[in-house]
Scaffold this active site. Structure first.
Site, PDB file in Angstrom:
ATOM      1  N   GLU A 123     -19.125 -16.906   7.228  1.00 21.97           N
ATOM      2  CA  GLU A 123     -19.383 -16.837   8.594  1.00 21.97           C
ATOM      3  C   GLU A 123     -18.002 -17.483   9.314  1.00 21.97           C
ATOM      4  O   GLU A 123     -17.409 -18.277   8.409  1.00 21.97           O
ATOM      5  CB  GLU A 123     -20.588 -17.771   8.957  1.00 21.97           C
ATOM      6  N   LYS A 125     -16.613 -20.576  11.331  1.00 19.37           N
ATOM      7  CA  LYS A 125     -16.990 -22.011  11.732  1.00 19.37           C
ATOM      8  C   LYS A 125     -16.894 -22.213  13.262  1.00 19.37           C
ATOM      9  O   LYS A 125     -15.378 -22.438  13.592  1.00 19.37           O
ATOM     10  CB  LYS A 125     -16.117 -22.754  10.796  1.00 19.37           C
ATOM     11  N   ASP A 127     -15.977 -23.925  16.786  1.00 17.14           N
ATOM     12  CA  ASP A 127     -15.591 -25.123  17.010  1.00 17.14           C
ATOM     13  C   ASP A 127     -16.081 -25.585  18.354  1.00 17.14           C
ATOM     14  O   ASP A 127     -15.510 -25.400  19.421  1.00 17.14           O
ATOM     15  CB  ASP A 127     -14.031 -25.242  17.074  1.00 17.14           C
ATOM     16  N   TYR A 235     -26.465 -19.512  14.133  1.00 22.73           N
ATOM     17  CA  TYR A 235     -26.391 -19.418  12.642  1.00 22.73           C
ATOM     18  C   TYR A 235     -27.230 -20.006  11.692  1.00 22.73           C
ATOM     19  O   TYR A 235     -26.810 -19.757  10.605  1.00 22.73           O
ATOM     20  CB  TYR A 235     -24.889 -19.869  12.349  1.00 22.73           C
ATOM     21  N   LYS A 322     -11.805 -25.521   6.272  1.00 22.38           N
ATOM     22  CA  LYS A 322     -11.262 -26.050   7.450  1.00 22.38           C
ATOM     23  C   LYS A 322      -9.867 -25.424   7.410  1.00 22.38           C
ATOM     24  O   LYS A 322      -8.982 -25.867   6.503  1.00 22.38           O
ATOM     25  CB  LYS A 322     -11.215 -27.574   7.843  1.00 22.38           C
ATOM     26  N   CYS A 416      10.849 -39.819  41.625  1.00 23.80           N
ATOM     27  CA  CYS A 416      10.399 -38.463  41.467  1.00 23.80           C
ATOM     28  C   CYS A 416      11.763 -37.377  41.210  1.00 23.80           C
ATOM     29  O   CYS A 416      12.712 -37.795  42.000  1.00 23.80           O
ATOM     30  CB  CYS A 416       9.817 -38.302  42.861  1.00 23.80           C
ATOM     31  N   CYS A 419      12.340 -35.530  44.946  1.00 28.26           N
ATOM     32  CA  CYS A 419      12.629 -36.258  46.165  1.00 28.26           C
ATOM     33  C   CYS A 419      13.308 -37.590  45.935  1.00 28.26           C
ATOM     34  O   CYS A 419      13.672 -38.027  46.936  1.00 28.26           O
ATOM     35  CB  CYS A 419      11.419 -36.226  46.977  1.00 28.26           C
ATOM     36  N   CYS A 434       3.966 -39.314  42.686  1.00 33.56           N
ATOM     37  CA  CYS A 434       5.008 -39.496  43.653  1.00 33.56           C
ATOM     38  C   CYS A 434       4.481 -39.697  44.894  1.00 33.56           C
ATOM     39  O   CYS A 434       3.666 -38.952  45.456  1.00 33.56           O
ATOM     40  CB  CYS A 434       5.988 -38.267  43.680  1.00 33.56           C
ATOM     41  N   CYS A 440       7.889 -34.570  49.988  1.00 31.27           N
ATOM     42  CA  CYS A 440       8.308 -34.230  48.476  1.00 31.27           C
ATOM     43  C   CYS A 440       8.021 -32.551  48.516  1.00 31.27           C
ATOM     44  O   CYS A 440       7.014 -32.125  48.624  1.00 31.27           O
ATOM     45  CB  CYS A 440       7.606 -34.863  47.578  1.00 31.27           C
TER      46      CYS A 440
END
Ligand code: IVH
Length: 679
Positions: A123, A125, A127, A235, A322, A416, A419, A434, A440
């Site tokens: 099957e 797996k 997550d 499952y 895995k 920034c 700007c 910023c 900006c």
């Protein structure tokens, strides 16, 4: 007598009608979310659902927690009770190596009598986060998380909102009581939508689908969980007498009862078939709409499970392989610092292009300064990138053996990049901002782009057009949109008279967008669609909001301190108020329109603050009572404080609320007493 008989008959007809609608809608959910083959349109579904909701509202005696109408969840904050698992919830032994899968097969063959014939079920797996569902008489009665394996949290209310989980089973073959276990997942599409919404309200992004699913399952408010777009694959069937001695067959049977069981499970006769399955999915997993992190191999014959037995935590008859996360080593070329609409800075690494998990990768997110520091990233480093469920991969580590001599550590920017304003980092937050919110450029265009989106003002105008209008000096803020003339737009590239006129029309049409959406469109940090609705509903107009103190804002039902603080400070800034006044002058809606011109509204609760807590005769009753508070001029609060005048308590009211009320001497009243106040 005759009259009673007629009433009973009418009620019977209504009950039948309700049951028919429930069965029909359950079937539609099943076709759509389990079978992936919808038979009716969303529109038709909504019409039928509304019909059911109406009948249920008018006939509360037929309330059923497993009605498809309950899939929307409730706004009530829930606490998760811990419940003991009937069968302890075991985990699986894990391995990353093919060799250990071969050892597993050899071990099984040794433990079983010679000549015993058996197969494996292979099957996916999934997550996500594991779940155990209990059904009684074909109805979902409980959903528990794994917890510590012995006791789990009761998350039934949230699980009921997952459309692929059957609330009522099909067929007749299922036993009176049984459990079925599986995984709750957040599909990629839901995950992207959620992160998009979080970007829009300036919230940090969720790292991956697994965390997002686990978080959604544990949200206190099931109406919020309902919007997370979760899915659930089953499952593992648990009951005293399983229908078949084959796990594979049992899962097929479970599918016929309405459960979502993966179509990708196969039976394998030997280790080579198992390895072939592993290799196939190691590549193919990237084409699935959800994350898997491996393959589970189970001895298919149930009667062999007892012979093989269990270790303290895991069965000996199953193992998880895995997948190794696919990674690539690439050179870091540079780092871009993107500026979002709320001013948040996101560092993004530009990489030497590399093939990874079926795509060419050129960029990786770095999230924030802390991540860059913890990686100890230097200029020109060779880095390992990995791709999980996320679209953009992440950098997991640096290959120190390839570090150039004398290369300098990456210095996070202090100004920034667009700007030049000095960046700020608030205490307790990982991101930099910023602060030049109104000067900006990416913040200005970002705010206007948000303003025009469909859920906000719904102005038919794309990002590129906003950027052109800004770059050519036609607009500097959202209010400027309402000053645009057809000739301004016509002068833009790819625009003609007709398309310019259409845009002007769309801008004019937006003047009738309701107040709650205008509030959302303003782009105040943390104010999403939901909180804008609550604020608009509670205050009724922008002036009341401007006049409110920070405390009064946070007393709004479900508006926390963070949102209240953000709204309060936004409404204090002269430049924002100037925009508000201009928008108001252009005719935008800054007042909620009372949809129900009802004789039910009054000012009887004016100046009073109330809280409604606990459960009432029907789940929607609490909401109705809350609505009555607002309709009668009262203020709804979400937590008890010295200003609370009354607590309307139903059954099982919130313990902390009652405790606080007792400490403060706040009056606790029943639903009847509350209704009397309104007479
Ligand atoms: S069977 C007693 N099958 O993986 C065995 N588990 O690492 C019960 N998982 O706790 C689990 N996909 O949350 C099984 N097809 C699958 C699975 C699966 C994902 C999860 C499950 C389990 C964890 C073990």
């Amino acid at each position: 007598m005759q009259c009673n008989f007629k009433e009973t008959m009418d009620k019977k007809t209504i009950e039948n009608q309700i049951n028919e609608l429930r069965d029909f809608l359950n079937r539609c959910n099943y076709d759509y979310y389990v079978k992936n083959s919808p038979k009716i349109s969303d529109y038709e579904f909504d019409i039928k659902l509304k019909e059911l909701e109406k009948l249920e509202k008018e006939n509360p005696e037929f309330f059923d927690p497993n009605s498809p109408s309950q899939r929307v969840g409730s706004d009530e904050n829930q606490e998760f009770k811990q419940v003991k698992h009937k069968y302890s919830m075991l985990s699986l032994a894990n391995t990353y190596s093919e060799g250990e899968i071969r050892d597993f097969d050899a071990r099984i063959r040794k433990l079983l009598p010679e000549g015993e014939e058996f197969e494996y079920a292979c099957e996916l797996k999934f997550d996500g986060t594991s779940i155990s569902l209990t059904y009684e008489n074909g109805l979902l009665i409980r959903a528990l998380t794994r917890g510590d394996g012995q006791k789990g949290d009761d998350v039934t209310n949230n699980v009921r909102t997952i459309k692929s989980v059957p609330l009522k089973l099909y067929g007749e073959g299922f036993p009176k009581e049984f459990e079925i276990r599986g995984e709750i997942l957040m599909p990629h599409s839901s995950f992207e939508k959620l992160n998009q919404e979080r970007t829009e309200i300036g919230e940090p992004l969720l790292a991956n689908c697994r965390n997002a699913a686990a978080g959604a399952l544990k949200t206190q408010n099931s109406a919020v969980a309902a919007k997370r777009g979760l899915d659930c694959y089953l499952y593992y069937l648990l009951m005293d007498n399983l229908p078949s001695d084959s796990h594979f067959e049992n899962m097929k049977i479970a599918r016929s009862w309405g459960f979502k069981v993966s179509e990708n499970t196969v039976k394998a006769k030997n280790i080579d078939e198992i390895i072939a399955f592993i290799n196939y999915w190691d590549k193919e997993r990237y084409n699935l709409p959800y994350d898997i992190d491996g393959i589970v191999i189970k001895v298919d014959k149930i009667s062999l499970r007892d012979t093989l037995g269990y270790t303290a935590k895991t069965p000996r008859w199953a193992i998880a392989y895995k997948f190794k996360a696919e990674e690539a080593a690439v050179k870091l070329l540079s780092i871009d610092y993107q500026v979002g609409r709320t001013g948040i800075i996101t560092p993004v690494a530009n990489l030497e292009p590399a093939h990874l998990a079926g795509t060419i990768v050129k960029r990786a997110t770095l999230h924030n300064e802390d991540i860059i520091r913890s990686l100890d990233l230097h200029e020109n480093d060779t880095v390992y990138i990995e791709k999980g469920g996320e679209i953009i991969p992440k950098i997991t580590r640096v290959d120190l053996s390839k570090r150039e001599e004398g290369s300098k550590p990456i210095e996070y920017i202090t100004k920034c990049p667009v700007c030049g304003a000095q960046l700020v980092r608030n205490e307790g937050e990982a991101g930099h901002y910023c602060p030049n919110y109104n000067g900006c450029p990416p913040q200005i265009t970002g705010k206007i782009i948000h303003f025009v989106t469909r859920k906000a003002m719904n102005i038919n105008c794309g990002e590129a057009t906003i950027e052109m209008l800004y770059n050519q000096g036609f607009i500097k803020n959202c209010a400027d949109l309402y000053e645009l003339k057809t000739s301004d737009i016509e002068s833009l590239e790819r625009f003609g008279k007709k398309s310019a006129e259409n845009l002007i029309k769309s801008i004019n049409d937006s003047k009738s967008v309701p107040f709650e959406r205008v509030l959302y469109a303003l782009g105040i940090r943390y104010v999403g669609e939901g909180s804008a609705k609550l604020l608009a509903g509670d205050f009724g107009n922008i002036d009341a909001m401007i006049a409110a103190t920070e405390e009064q804002l946070s007393e709004t039902h479900d508006i926390g301190e963070i949102i209240a603080k953000s709204v309060y400070s936004w409404l204090r800034k002269p430049e924002n108020l100037e925009i508000l006044n201009r928008l108001r002058a252009y005719g935008l809606q800054f007042q909620s329109v009372k949809t129900e011109k009802d004789e039910n509204s009054s000012e009887k609760l004016s100046g009073k603050s109330l809280i409604v807590t606990g459960s009432f005769a029907t789940p929607s009753r609490r909401e109705e009572l809350e609505k009555m508070v607002s309709q009668n001029g009262g203020k709804l609060q979400s937590s008890v404080n010295s200003k609370t005048d009354f607590i309307v308590a139903g059954e099982k009211p919130g313990a902390s609320k009652i405790k606080k009320a007792e400490q403060l001497g706040t009056k606790i009243i029943s639903e009847e007493e509350f209704l009397k106040m309104l007479e």
